[in-house]
Write a protein that holds these residues in place. Structure first.
Motif, PDB file in Angstrom:
ATOM      1  N   LYS A 154       0.614  -1.285   0.014  1.00 51.71           N
ATOM      2  CA  LYS A 154      -0.185  -0.105   0.056  1.00 51.71           C
ATOM      3  C   LYS A 154       1.208   1.560   0.049  1.00 51.71           C
ATOM      4  N   LEU A 155       1.914   1.388   0.737  1.00 51.23           N
ATOM      5  CA  LEU A 155       3.115   2.742   1.203  1.00 51.23           C
ATOM      6  C   LEU A 155       3.696   2.822  -0.908  1.00 51.23           C
ATOM      7  N   VAL A 156       3.721   1.430  -1.777  1.00 51.85           N
ATOM      8  CA  VAL A 156       3.995   1.270  -2.912  1.00 51.85           C
ATOM      9  C   VAL A 156       2.920   2.174  -3.658  1.00 51.85           C
ATOM     10  N   ALA A 174       5.804   8.529   8.797  1.00 54.63           N
ATOM     11  CA  ALA A 174       4.561   9.098   8.408  1.00 54.63           C
ATOM     12  C   ALA A 174       4.106   8.257   7.746  1.00 54.63           C
ATOM     13  N   LEU A 175       3.664   7.942   6.134  1.00 57.31           N
ATOM     14  CA  LEU A 175       2.876   7.638   5.821  1.00 57.31           C
ATOM     15  C   LEU A 175       2.562   6.158   5.988  1.00 57.31           C
ATOM     16  N   LEU A 180      -1.173   1.984   8.588  1.00 56.32           N
ATOM     17  CA  LEU A 180      -1.744   0.620   8.679  1.00 56.32           C
ATOM     18  C   LEU A 180      -3.021   1.322   9.539  1.00 56.32           C
ATOM     19  N   GLU A 181      -3.220   2.497   9.565  1.00 56.83           N
ATOM     20  CA  GLU A 181      -4.081   2.595  10.349  1.00 56.83           C
ATOM     21  C   GLU A 181      -5.478   2.696   9.958  1.00 56.83           C
ATOM     22  N   THR A 248       9.825  -1.213  19.049  1.00 54.73           N
ATOM     23  CA  THR A 248       9.188  -1.202  17.905  1.00 54.73           C
ATOM     24  C   THR A 248       8.891  -0.565  16.914  1.00 54.73           C
ATOM     25  N   ILE A 249       8.454  -0.804  15.521  1.00 59.09           N
ATOM     26  CA  ILE A 249       8.104   0.256  14.915  1.00 59.09           C
ATOM     27  C   ILE A 249       6.946   1.393  15.782  1.00 59.09           C
ATOM     28  N   ASN A 250       5.853   0.701  16.641  1.00 57.23           N
ATOM     29  CA  ASN A 250       5.032   1.560  17.156  1.00 57.23           C
ATOM     30  C   ASN A 250       5.586   2.179  17.744  1.00 57.23           C
ATOM     31  N   GLN A 251       6.427   1.717  18.791  1.00 55.60           N
ATOM     32  CA  GLN A 251       7.098   2.636  19.580  1.00 55.60           C
ATOM     33  C   GLN A 251       7.229   3.807  19.408  1.00 55.60           C
ATOM     34  N   LYS A 252       8.404   3.326  17.412  1.00 58.18           N
ATOM     35  CA  LYS A 252       9.031   4.690  16.915  1.00 58.18           C
ATOM     36  C   LYS A 252       8.504   5.578  16.247  1.00 58.18           C
ATOM     37  N   PHE A 253       6.906   5.756  16.085  1.00 58.14           N
ATOM     38  CA  PHE A 253       5.908   6.192  15.819  1.00 58.14           C
ATOM     39  C   PHE A 253       5.425   7.427  16.968  1.00 58.14           C
ATOM     40  N   MET A 254       5.045   5.887  17.915  1.00 53.78           N
ATOM     41  CA  MET A 254       4.881   6.836  19.316  1.00 53.78           C
ATOM     42  C   MET A 254       5.385   8.193  19.843  1.00 53.78           C
TER      43      MET A 254
END
Length: 313
Positions: A154-156, A174-175, A180-181, A248-254
């Protein structure tokens, strides 16, 4: 404390799995070709990631073709190079010694893709090094994924809709966070994948979990116990780790969104600074001097503080 996947445990299991799989094949042949790679393991994702790494190595070699005397960017040269690459890809031939590291890496990446897809996505976006991601490179990497591939696909797709050739790591994260949401991504069920690995070397989730940086139950399997060179006791002593590798990627985003004003590059630079500190007091002093605006009652700060405590304990 929340348990997470142990990179060290995955590395240990991957070594054992890859060695046994390679032993089976190379007891009858001295070298393996491309078609044999694609059929090597029942776990097709492993085979595809071996091929992906071969293509990455080829592209890295191709980047070295630079000369002040010849125009490698000329259309005719580019076309000939692509034809040469296609021809060469049909004539892969690798010895056991050279193949084993590729196979081990593919097993490790497959396990991360199955067990920790968010971290796998993060590693894909982090691996570009200079902060810029070529959309075509990302598209090529995604072609080799069969498991939990929807978010990167989906990102691509979104980047192609924008007609973007390159994107910064900050923008990509960010994208991807939005994707993911948007798609409400749920990782594939892991039981079937674990069962597939277990056909060759017994595997359970418990073997690959860690708590406070120490792999759990990694010595329970006799085959692993015989092959593991570094003991759990040694791992306990070696508690130093890079914070970024543990997030985790969620922590990086947060953390990026809440603590670092939504700027992933600033977040990455700051985490690098935290990793260089010698103790918790140095890290806390750095926060007081540079991030006095942080809400120390917030969930994000408390989680970040807990990670610092684990690092310096």
């Amino acid at each position: 404390m929340e348990e997470k996947i142990s990179a060290r445990a995955i590395d240990q299991y991957s070594n054992v799995f890859a060695s046994k799989l390679a032993d089976f094949f190379f007891q009858k042949k001295e070298k393996i070709n491309g078609q044999e790679i694609l059929a090597l393991s029942e776990i097709k994702q492993v085979n595809l990631l071996v091929v992906k790494e071969l293509m990455r190595l080829w592209n890295a070699e191709q980047q070295k073709w630079q000369s002040p005397f010849f125009d490698y960017e000329a259309e005719a040269v580019q076309k000939s190079t692509e034809q040469f690459k296609n021809t060469l890809s049909n004539h892969i031939l690798i010895s056991k010694k050279d193949f084993l590291p590729l196979l081990k890496l593919a097993v490790s990446q497959t396990l991360f893709l199955v067990l920790a897809p968010y971290d796998f996505f993060s590693n894909v976006l982090d691996s570009k090094g200079n902060g810029l991601i070529k959309v075509n490179d990302l598209k090529n990497e995604t072609r080799y994924l069969k498991i939990n591939k929807a978010p990167l696909e989906k990102l691509v797709e979104k980047l192609e809709e924008r007609k973007s050739d390159v994107i910064t790591g900050n923008e990509a994260f960010a994208l991807l966070d939005h994707i993911l949401e948007e798609v409400n991504f749920t990782p594939e069920d892991i039981d079937g994948h674990i069962a597939a690995f277990s056909k060759l070397i017994p595997l359970s989730i418990e073997q690959l979990l860690e708590q406070d940086g120490v792999p759990k139950e990694i010595m329970k399997s006799p085959s692993l116990k015989e092959s593991v060179d570094v003991s759990v006791a040694e791992e306990t002593k070696r508690k130093e780790f890079r914070i970024k590798d543990r997030l985790t990627i969620n922590q990086k985003f947060m953390f990026t969104k809440i603590l670092f004003s939504g700027d992933f590059e600033i977040f990455s630079e700051a985490i690098g600074r935290f990793d260089k500190f010698k103790n918790l007091n140095e890290a806390l002093n750095f926060i007081d001097e540079n991030y006095s605006q942080w809400d120390k009652e917030s969930e994000e700060y408390e989680e970040f503080f807990a990670i610092l405590q684990r690092k310096f304990s």
